[in-house]
Design an enzyme around this catalytic site. Structure first.
Site, PDB file in Angstrom:
ATOM      1  N   ASP A 251       0.868  -1.186   0.000  1.00  0.00           N
ATOM      2  CA  ASP A 251       0.000   0.000   0.000  1.00  0.00           C
ATOM      3  C   ASP A 251       0.903   1.234   0.000  1.00  0.00           C
ATOM      4  OD1 ASP A 251      -1.919   1.894   0.347  1.00  0.00           O
ATOM      5  OD2 ASP A 251      -2.550   1.255   2.342  1.00  0.00           O
TER       6      ASP A 251
ATOM      7  N   ASP B 153      -3.201   2.108  -5.893  1.00  0.00           N
ATOM      8  CA  ASP B 153      -1.940   2.102  -5.140  1.00  0.00           C
ATOM      9  C   ASP B 153      -1.842   0.937  -4.161  1.00  0.00           C
ATOM     10  OD1 ASP B 153      -3.840   3.021  -3.394  1.00  0.00           O
ATOM     11  OD2 ASP B 153      -2.499   4.420  -2.382  1.00  0.00           O
ATOM     12  N   GLU B 154      -2.625  -0.088  -4.379  1.00  0.00           N
ATOM     13  CA  GLU B 154      -2.619  -1.244  -3.476  1.00  0.00           C
ATOM     14  C   GLU B 154      -2.726  -2.525  -4.273  1.00  0.00           C
ATOM     15  OE1 GLU B 154      -5.225  -1.480   0.143  1.00  0.00           O
ATOM     16  OE2 GLU B 154      -5.865   0.444  -0.620  1.00  0.00           O
TER      17      GLU B 154
END
Lengths: 83, 424
Positions: free
Chosen positions: B9, B126-127
């Site tokens: 993350d 973003d993960e």
């Protein structure tokens, strides 16, 4: 106050080639020449069939985002930051 | 042997990418706003010599998608309106988001994961989850892998884009672990420590326990993970239903799904676009034009992926916060914008309350068929040839190269959202 602008102006750029990479080193904009010390990020995008590269470059006092149109080989400055 | 699931993350993702690109932003409080700058660039290009100061940009009705760490420390939070953020930090620089730049970074970190991991499941921009059971082997291999991953990210993207990494026997624990040490942490949760680790977290830390579920749990007298663990399964199922009830029972014990589904190459389940307007829409004409423009965007993406939808969903959110939504079954699978629009509008108008002002409008196509449908009676060959020609124009000159006359004044700015990029 820092100056942070979005713009779209034609510029001249000198580059260095290193393997498959391109590093903008000198930016001629207006009547000035800026010597860029660092390429911080490069990203690319497609506009139709055209591949556009963006170079985020900086020296000790300013940041520039440069746009290279690989179809026309035209360089433009699209973002500028100066302290 | 339990699996080794890694969750990565990125910390303050959009702000970190901005700071990576522009070193003068590093160490400063600033925020990234939700509406993109693509439109601004193009507009500036059309008027040679025009410059737009970022400080002068109107961010009305925009939200903070990410605040820099320094801004977060002063109280600016994600999803706050830009107006609220500037009340906390007057003169807070608010930078219009640049989704194409962030997309490049997303692709780079996913590429790194795909190169080394058994399976990679993208969770948001973003993960991602990755199954590292084979590549890592054991706990020490997993921690070493996380360190190598971090160093590869720095090499490929830059030192400013840091990420928190969690490793556990399943996705719930891996995500909980990555969120337990921010920024830039590496946390390993062994299967034997799962119950103790979960008990140390709060209910709202668990992915899958949203605000509404937490509120309902609190109304039952359940305020902690330990209290949740002592709740009988029958009671949880009676209150939340079989799926959520079982999930809550499991998660309080650190039990969770350990299957990482490789999402690369999968067909999407739906293709949609929505847009939040700078002012509430109040006339049928405005609804028509904007819904048609959104439907055309959806249809173009369907055609690009050779998908044909059999259902269309439409939804609207009002100025006062409520919303209306409905769906329609199409007579035949289609990827035509006008058809999606017509059936969507026909379903939406009867339930729409225009007096409340429409803040957000959305349309999505679902239930895809993979065959090319037979003749669509509503449209002539000439119309279809025209769409084919317009697709060729868009392919050559880019999306936005053509508009229907009725949508010429309908301009959508690219959003920066945590879940997907509009341009992809």
């Amino acid at each position: 106050m820092p100056v942070h602008e979005l713009l779209n102006e034609s510029i001249d750029v000198q580059v260095e080639f290193s393997g498959k990479r391109v590093h903008p080193t000198h930016v001629h904009w207006g009547k000035r020449e800026y010597v860029m010390k660092k390429v911080n990020l490069v990203h690319a995008t497609n506009e139709g069939e055209k591949r556009i590269y963006y170079f985020s470059v900086s020296d000790d006092s300013c940041f520039m985002k440069l746009r290279l149109d690989t179809g026309s080989l035209e360089w433009r400055i699209v973002e500028f930051y100066s302290e | 042997m339990s699996r080794l699931i890694l969750h990565i993350d990125f910390n303050s993702f959009f702000a970190s990418v901005e700071a990576q690109a522009n070193p003068f932003l590093r160490g400063k409080a600033f925020a990234v706003a939700g509406k993109g700058k693509g439109r601004i660039d193009r507009e500036a290009g059309a008027i040679q010599g025009r410059r737009t100061s970022i400080a002068d940009l109107s961010h009305s009705r925009s939200v903070v998608t990410t605040a820099s760490r320094e801004a977060k420390n002063l109280g600016v939070k994600t999803a706050m309106t830009t107006w609220e953020a500037q009340r906390i930090i007057p003169n807070l620089p608010i930078i219009p988001g640049d989704p194409r730049k962030y997309a490049e970074v997303t692709h780079r970190f996913l590429k790194i994961l795909h190169e080394h991991c058994d399976a990679v499941e993208q969770f948001s921009v973003d993960e991602a989850f990755a199954d590292i059971t084979t590549v890592a082997g054991d706990k020490f291999g997993a921690i070493l892998f996380a360190q190598i991953l971090r160093s590869n990210i720095i090499k490929s993207i830059g030192e400013t884009c840091t990420a928190s990494i969690g490793i556990g026997p399943n996705k719930v624990l891996a995500k909980l672990a990555s969120e337990s040490v921010k920024p830039n942490g590496i946390t390993f949760v062994d299967i034997g420590d799962a119950e103790i680790f979960v008990a140390s977290r709060s209910l709202s830390d668990i992915c899958g326990i949203g605000r509404r579920t937490e509120k309902r749990l609190k109304s039952l007298g359940i305020f902690t993970i330990l209290q949740l663990r002592s709740a009988p399964i029958d009671r949880l199922i009676a209150e939340f239903g079989p799926h959520t009830g079982q999930f809550l029972w499991d998660v309080s014990r650190g039990i969770g799904d350990d299957t990482v589904t490789d999402s690369e190459g999968d067909d999407p389940k739906s293709v949609g676009h929505s847009y939040t307007f700078p002012h509430g829409l109040e006339t049928e004409n405005e609804i028509h034009n904007n819904l048609l423009a959104l439907a055309d965007m959806v249809a173009q993406r369907l055609r690009n992926q050779n998908l044909f939808a059999t259902h269309v969903n439409v939804f609207a959110r009002y100025e006062d916060g409520g919303g209306s939504g409905t769906s329609a079954t199409l007579p035949e699978a289609t990827n035509d914008g006008l058809t999606l629009f017509e059936y969507g509008l026909r379903s939406l108008l009867p339930i729409l309350d225009l007096d409340r002002g429409i803040r957000l409008l959305g349309i999505s196509a679902t239930h895809f068929a993979h065959h090319i449908p037979s003749l669509i009676p509503e449209h002539s060959d000439r119309y279809r040839r025209c769409i084919t020609a317009l697709d060729a124009v868009a392919k050559r000159f880019g999306t936005g190269a053509w508009h229907r006359a009725s949508t010429l004044n309908t301009i959508f700015l690219e959003r920066v959202s945590g879940w997907h990029y509009d341009h992809e």
